[in-house]
Design an enzyme around this catalytic site. Structure first.
Site, PDB file in Angstrom:
ATOM      1  N   LYS A  69      -0.695   7.362 -23.598  1.00 27.24           N
ATOM      2  CA  LYS A  69      -0.244   7.686 -24.943  1.00 27.24           C
ATOM      3  C   LYS A  69       1.221   7.252 -25.099  1.00 27.24           C
ATOM      4  O   LYS A  69       1.488   6.071 -25.242  1.00 27.24           O
ATOM      5  CB  LYS A  69      -0.429   9.177 -25.214  1.00 27.24           C
ATOM      6  N   TYR A 119       0.838  -1.209   0.000  1.00 29.23           N
ATOM      7  CA  TYR A 119       0.000   0.000   0.000  1.00 29.23           C
ATOM      8  C   TYR A 119       0.870   1.256   0.000  1.00 29.23           C
ATOM      9  O   TYR A 119       0.622   2.186  -0.743  1.00 29.23           O
ATOM     10  CB  TYR A 119      -0.910   0.007   1.231  1.00 29.23           C
ATOM     11  N   HIS A 122     -20.931  14.059 -28.038  1.00 24.66           N
ATOM     12  CA  HIS A 122     -20.535  13.141 -29.102  1.00 24.66           C
ATOM     13  C   HIS A 122     -20.360  11.705 -28.631  1.00 24.66           C
ATOM     14  O   HIS A 122     -20.439  10.782 -29.418  1.00 24.66           O
ATOM     15  CB  HIS A 122     -19.275  13.632 -29.815  1.00 24.66           C
ATOM     16  N   ASP A 181      -9.765  18.544 -24.345  1.00 21.42           N
ATOM     17  CA  ASP A 181     -11.101  18.752 -23.747  1.00 21.42           C
ATOM     18  C   ASP A 181     -11.172  18.496 -22.243  1.00 21.42           C
ATOM     19  O   ASP A 181     -11.807  19.257 -21.529  1.00 21.42           O
ATOM     20  CB  ASP A 181     -12.224  18.045 -24.528  1.00 21.42           C
ATOM     21  N   ALA A 192       1.232  14.521 -22.605  1.00 21.10           N
ATOM     22  CA  ALA A 192       0.844  13.173 -23.045  1.00 21.10           C
ATOM     23  C   ALA A 192       1.753  12.628 -24.147  1.00 21.10           C
ATOM     24  O   ALA A 192       2.115  11.460 -24.135  1.00 21.10           O
ATOM     25  CB  ALA A 192      -0.609  13.178 -23.525  1.00 21.10           C
TER      26      ALA A 192
END
Ligand SMILES: *Cc1c(COP(=O)(O)O)cnc(C)c1O
Length: 463
Positions: free
Chosen positions: A259, A73, A453, A126, A218
């Site tokens: 990514k 942990y 979308h 976004d 990313a």
């Protein structure tokens, strides 16, 4: 002029069967999904190019790492391995694991932004924009003008417009700018890179006004590869040194590891100064939202795979092959006269659907229409990056017109072969040849209020 395919610097040890449906089966599937590509089952897609996020193939070393993962942990060896890799590659003192990129945003943004504050970026992704706004602040985009014209073949179309950024700082008041965000590569502009020169200039302006510079990192490795390829000064500089220099201009970074770090889940939040008060606040937020700061929502096995993926993602042979795949597909589109955001960026080909279907207006979503045709034609799943994704004006409810109508073919890492790329090119070529037959686009029959979308239902407009 044909572009040669760059051979894979790996061989295949484990395979996954993919299904090939007939055209009429695909037509039924997409109608049943209400003409929304997100509504399809993955197994019904022959080539799935919905996103390059978390769809990467892990290596034998990473899978071996999964077995070695330490699930303690607190203070797991896998955490220390990840911390060491992050410090080594990025040169930052504090490395915080989180479960994905938006978690890093959720932990960091409220510490620097609030009501009455602004954040400026070369273009917000976004979720990044959403977390700026959830913190109470407002997001201002400030990309160079060349990004807005897909046919202008300029290098570094992802750059910040530095003069405009300084104007915005003076207009809104430096004390009200909570942070500047440099997104590398610039995802929303089509995976376009940011130059080292732009890093230097953005950082100098931030220092002048004492504004923290956050790198939305990313695709840091693809960005470094483009700097090496296109910025003369770096022709002979190792990728790792280029990355170190890029990050030397920032104060902190938020990163989706799904990514360029070649894992299926994970993220990082880095701070240059390990002993800063900001780090104490990050640890506190992380404990509330993500988990104890030595795991941040990741299991030990995921941290172990990420520590290995960070190095595999910056390997120059891998990056040459990776960008080579995109250049190969782009070359085939050039030969066929198919327009896309050019030069091709790092993680996908953004096909210009406005050029493919000039007779379909933005209000009938040409990029969504092209994505649906690609699925019917060859079982390829792509997505709309255009007016369909953009949505409605929050005040008037009117459909907004996007700067671009792109259909994005995002390429997962180490997953598809040259033959798959030929299928992508040939599907686009045959759609273009019959593009006059697609007379109308789509209308929305149901939509949720935000991020529509993902869930909206559509139907073809007849006539
Ligand atoms: C993917 C991405 C994010 C968000 O990361 P998730 O892992 O999807 O939460 C943020 N910024 C950029 C530029 C991205 O590409």
């Amino acid at each position: 002029m044909a572009v040669k395919y760059t051979p894979e610097p790996f061989r295949i040890k484990s395979v996954e069967r993919i299904k090939m449906l007939t055209r009429s089966e695909r037509e039924q599937k997409i109608a049943a999904a209400n003409y929304n590509l997100f509504g399809l089952r993955g197994e019904d897609c022959y080539i799935d190019l919905l996103t390059d996020s978390g769809t990467n193939a892990m290596s034998v070393e990473q899978w071996a790492g999964v077995m070695r993962g330490d699930e303690a942990y607190a203070g797991a060896t896998s955490y220390y391995k990840l911390e060491a890799a992050g410090r080594d590659i990025f040169g930052y003192g504090y490395i915080q694991p989180v479960h994905q990129g938006r978690a890093a945003e959720k932990v960091l943004m409220p510490l620097l932004l609030g009501k009455g504050k602004y954040a400026i970026s070369n273009m917000f992704f976004d979720t990044t924009r959403a977390h700026v706004e959830l913190a109470g602040a407002r997001a201002l985009d400030c990309v160079v003008a060349a990004a807005k014209n897909p046919s202008v073949r300029a290098p570094f179309k992802g750059n910040m417009d530095v003069a405009q950024m300084e104007k915005l700082i003076n207009e809104y008041g430096a004390e009200n700018i909570g942070m500047v965000v440099l997104t590398v590569t610039n995802n929303s502009a089509g995976g376009q890179p940011v130059s080292m020169q732009n890093f230097r200039e953005v950082s100098a302006v931030c220092k002048k006004y004492s504004i923290p510079l956050n790198i939305d990192a990313a695709r840091y490795a693809e960005n470094a590869f483009f700097i090496k390829r296109d910025e003369k000064e770096f022709q002979n500089t190792p990728i790792k040194e280029i990355i170190r220099q890029m990050f030397s201009y920032g104060d902190m970074f938020t990163m989706s590891a799904k990514k360029d770090s070649i894992v299926n889940m994970g993220g990082l939040l880095g701070v240059k100064e390990a002993e800063s008060p900001l780090v104490l606040k990050i640890k506190a937020n992380c404990i509330s939202y993500e988990g104890f700061y030595t795991y941040g929502g990741l299991s030990g096995r995921e941290m172990e795979a990420l520590a290995i993926g960070l190095y595999e993602g910056i390997d120059e042979d891998f990056l040459r092959y990776r960008i080579g795949q995109l250049e190969y597909l782009a070359g085939r589109l050039d030969d066929a006269g198919i327009a896309y955001q050019s030069p091709v960026g790092g993680h996908g080909v953004f096909v210009d659907a406005k050029a493919m279907f000039p007779h379909i207006p933005y209000s009938e979503f040409p990029a969504q229409a092209l994505a649906i045709e690609l699925y019917k034609e060859a079982g390829i799943r792509s997505c709309d990056i255009g007016s369909y994704m953009l949505g409605n004006d929050p005040d008037t409810g009117a459909q907004l017109e996007a700067d671009f109508e792109f259909t994005r073919l995002a390429i997962p890492r180490r997953v598809y072969t040259q033959a798959h790329f030929d299928i992508m090119a040939e599907a686009l070529i045959s759609i273009k040849a019959a593009s006059g037959k697609i007379k109308r686009g789509y209308r929305i029959v149901w939509e949720p209020p935000i991020l529509r979308h993902f869930q909206a239902r559509l139907e073809p407009i007849s006539g």
